[in-house]
Design a protein around this motif. Structure first.
Motif, PDB file in Angstrom:
ATOM      1  N   GLY A   1       2.199   7.764  -2.501  1.00 26.98           N
ATOM      2  CA  GLY A   1       3.610   7.302  -2.955  1.00 26.98           C
ATOM      3  C   GLY A   1       4.379   7.813  -1.352  1.00 26.98           C
ATOM      4  N   LEU A   2       3.827   8.196  -0.550  1.00 25.70           N
ATOM      5  CA  LEU A   2       4.618   8.533   0.992  1.00 25.70           C
ATOM      6  C   LEU A   2       3.798   7.691   2.152  1.00 25.70           C
ATOM      7  CD1 LEU A   2       4.837  12.100   0.113  1.00 25.70           C
ATOM      8  CD2 LEU A   2       6.719  10.349   0.173  1.00 25.70           C
ATOM      9  N   ALA A   3       3.258   6.581   1.873  1.00 28.02           N
ATOM     10  CA  ALA A   3       2.790   5.965   2.471  1.00 28.02           C
ATOM     11  C   ALA A   3       4.140   6.023   4.082  1.00 28.02           C
ATOM     12  CB  ALA A   3       1.415   5.231   2.703  1.00 28.02           C
TER      13      ALA A   3
ATOM     14  N   TYR B   1       0.894  -0.890   0.314  1.00 26.46           N
ATOM     15  CA  TYR B   1       0.191   0.040   0.281  1.00 26.46           C
ATOM     16  C   TYR B   1       0.637   0.658   0.413  1.00 26.46           C
ATOM     17  CZ  TYR B   1      -3.135   4.003   1.331  1.00 26.46           C
ATOM     18  OH  TYR B   1      -3.406   4.949   1.706  1.00 26.46           O
ATOM     19  N   SER B   2       0.908   2.021  -1.000  1.00 23.61           N
ATOM     20  CA  SER B   2       1.878   3.361  -0.792  1.00 23.61           C
ATOM     21  C   SER B   2       1.115   4.716  -1.099  1.00 23.61           C
ATOM     22  CB  SER B   2       2.842   2.770  -2.086  1.00 23.61           C
ATOM     23  OG  SER B   2       1.851   2.715  -3.081  1.00 23.61           O
ATOM     24  N   GLY B   3      -0.206   4.682  -0.620  1.00 20.62           N
ATOM     25  CA  GLY B   3      -0.754   5.665  -0.851  1.00 20.62           C
ATOM     26  C   GLY B   3      -0.864   6.468  -1.877  1.00 20.62           C
TER      27      GLY B   3
ATOM     28  N   LEU C   1       0.776   7.951   8.399  1.00 22.90           N
ATOM     29  CA  LEU C   1       0.300   6.370   7.727  1.00 22.90           C
ATOM     30  C   LEU C   1       0.389   5.905   6.341  1.00 22.90           C
ATOM     31  CD1 LEU C   1      -0.308   4.824  11.469  1.00 22.90           C
ATOM     32  CD2 LEU C   1       1.713   4.469  10.135  1.00 22.90           C
ATOM     33  N   LEU C   2      -1.142   7.018   6.454  1.00 24.11           N
ATOM     34  CA  LEU C   2      -1.710   6.875   5.134  1.00 24.11           C
ATOM     35  C   LEU C   2      -1.611   7.411   3.929  1.00 24.11           C
ATOM     36  CD1 LEU C   2      -5.669   6.227   6.857  1.00 24.11           C
ATOM     37  CD2 LEU C   2      -3.391   4.409   5.505  1.00 24.11           C
ATOM     38  N   ASP C   3      -0.872   8.061   3.916  1.00 24.77           N
ATOM     39  CA  ASP C   3      -0.581   9.345   2.748  1.00 24.77           C
ATOM     40  C   ASP C   3      -1.888   9.575   1.892  1.00 24.77           C
ATOM     41  OD1 ASP C   3       0.367  10.260   0.560  1.00 24.77           O
ATOM     42  OD2 ASP C   3       1.089   8.829  -0.700  1.00 24.77           O
TER      43      ASP C   3
END
Lengths: 387, 387
Positions: free
Chosen positions: A232-234, A227-229, B310-312
């Motif tokens: 991409g900053l998750a 999961y990258s948000g 956490l989730l962006d």
């Protein structure tokens, strides 16, 4: 869409389907592949033949002249041709590792050096030298390296390291500065290490991988996917708030997890000049060192409580320096999780130290390239035919 | 697998493909559908004919005798046959709403009542009466209700409400206690409201929907899909830690968001007996009420900072009572987000009040049933043929 284009697309998709089926479930005979994929036996035979010719698949058992392609022979991914390069810039070392298509490590190199406050050009130059050595070795082994991925701690995007607290870097165009004869992509160390755990670790498909370094990152794997948000900053676990009016954090906030459990905070609290010194102090039962770990563990427990409440995690893997500190951290973390999550969830999530340790990031980096090859093998067939 | 079974599966899949294409991109002609789906024109014609007969699709333009199925006619989802029932047990009311396949509300009912500390059987009995009325009305309109979904605040799973802080319920088998002539599924109010926003709101496909009630829940929508976590309990924003040694929370922890920004905490801090009283006090500029909202907003900002890290997230929608309190909450929330996220992310995520307000949950509940019909229309064709 012309007939020819449509045919090419269909063939590319079928190549992916066959290669994916072998990757997940091999070894498989051609007949079993036809059953699994729903393709006809003659289509499967043609595709398998092409994939074997391109060096992506290999037949098992003793090869006998004139018998290639006989029905009972099974095929597996081939470790003999296509490979991928995983790179990491860690605070204490540079690492390069070549994996073949089967996930086996074929060659690797590592150079210890202190990268704190380093000049990006110098570090990337040394990494380039290291990578070049490893690529030459891979070439000698007959491997064709399809691409490279580079792991750096901290938020990254579009080939740029926005901020690498381990290294003291800001806005470094790392992917451009690294000149290699293969395409290089850049990703966050925690994300790549999480993928390393997913592909080459315990076989779990849902977990949060926590990477403790100077900064604290995390990679969330959900049903086998990272999961990258939105951008991409998750996974910026290090800036989850532990105490709103706590110590000032370099992000501009206060009381972020990093100010309690980041490597610098830990070393300062543990009165130790370095991680080996802290580990030595912990080993001999030093009270200050143990208290430092306990309070970092409680802060990590608070941040993970928030993460579990938001993400409904049932497994947490502690990596980076937290792997080595696990014996002293895990008790305090578990205590907080049990107290705070027991009421709503019955039990806290399972927690473990990373089994791959410092290798997770380079394995995940090379694995990312390998998974890209497996998802789109057609270009390798074209190349093999042209060669 | 027999030939007949394989044929049935293929047909079911193709029905879904055609219905999905119309749902996303209609109105479409049969020729356009063939192009979009890659199916042959004759297959599309047969499938469309069956879907029209079953009342799932309708042809646009004036129907003329003998002309059904002519090539230029476009098809759309039909609002005339299949529908779904959305139900909600809110702290202040019960609600039922029937949506047809096009997403239009065809009938609805709402009963104001105070459900605080209520007996589950009594409340579910009243909801059953309300739902029965609405189902009768739907029947009069010629609609066939395919199923119902019930929204309740708090963690739920397998038809059981584990804990509904609004209502004071613990471990209530709500889906079993509600006797209706259609299947009833149960889900968390924040999740269903998030889906309501996704399907019938502003058209955004990535956001965190926050539902402020006695408890505070959240529904995370990623690329048009609800993220529900390992056990369906994701989004417990109310138990994200704001201050580790803050007020005791009913979850067993301390300083959870709920203890600062949950409805009870807000009303106590605002010295108001009820939400309308608090809103009235805010409206006349009462200092205590405004301070209560500002400090709840700051706590919400802290918890959302952790969520964004956490989730962006790049979009946050405030729902439930936070929709009405938005003018007084949003400033303090934004201030915290800007201070704490500006450094790493440049800008905080966009924030808005829910446009659907109290309707989001029943819309999402009915929508969930409708999306299930669209994903598997085959049973409705069988029924239509048997009728």
């Amino acid at each position: 869409m012309t007939q020819a284009v449509r045919h090419e697309e269909m063939r590319a998709r079928n190549l992916e389907v066959v290669l994916g089926a072998v990757s997940r479930g091999g070894p498989l005979t051609r007949a079993a592949l036809a059953e699994v994929t729903g393709l006809t036996k003659s289509t499967v035979s043609k595709l398998v033949g092409d994939l074997v010719d391109a060096g992506l698949l290999a037949e098992t058992g003793p090869a006998r002249a004139g018998e290639r392609g006989r029905p009972g022979v099974e095929v597996v991914l081939s470790g003999e041709r296509v490979a991928a390069l995983g790179l990491e810039i860690n605070v204490d070392y540079l690492a390069a590792r070549v994996l073949d298509l089967t996930g086996a490590v074929r060659c690797a190199a590592r150079r210890e050096r202190d990268n704190r406050g380093s000049r990006p050009k110098k570090v990337l130059g040394e990494l380039q030298a290291l990578a070049t050595e490893v690529l030459a070795e891979a070439h000698r082994l007959g491997l064709e390296v399809a691409g490279a991925a580079l792991a750096v701690s901290g938020p990254v995007g579009d080939g740029v390291v926005f901020s690498a607290p381990n290294l003291g870097w800001q806005d470094v165009r790392a992917a451009d500065l690294l000149r290699l004869p293969v395409p290089v992509e850049l990703d966050n160390e925690a994300n790549l290490a999480a993928l390393g755990e997913l592909w080459y670790g315990d076989g779990e498909r849902d977990f949060l991988y926590v990477s403790g370094e100077v900064g604290i990152g995390a990679g969330l794997v959900v049903n086998g996917t990272l999961y990258s948000g939105a951008t991409g900053l998750a996974g910026e676990l290090g800036h989850v708030v532990v105490t709103p009016d706590g110590p000032a954090c370099r992000c501009g906030g206060n009381g972020c997890l990093e100010t309690y459990a980041g490597q610098e905070a830990l070393l300062a609290a543990g009165n130790s000049p370095s991680l080996p010194a802290l580990l030595a102090a912990l080993g001999r039962g030093d009270r200050v060192a143990r208290d430092a770990c306990a309070s970092a563990g409680r802060a990590l427990g608070i941040a993970l409580t928030s993460a579990v409440n938001l993400l409904d995690l049932d497994r947490i893997v502690l990596g980076g320096v937290f792997t080595q500190l696990y014996p002293w951290l895990s008790g305090p973390v578990s205590e907080v999780l049990t107290t705070r999550l027991g009421g709503l969830r019955g039990a806290p999530p399972a927690m473990s130290a990373s089994r791959l340790g410092g290798d997770a990031a380079t394995l995940g980096a090379a694995g990312r390239v390998i998974h890209r090859v497996l998802a789109d093998p057609a270009p390798f067939l074209t190349r093999a035919q042209e060669a």
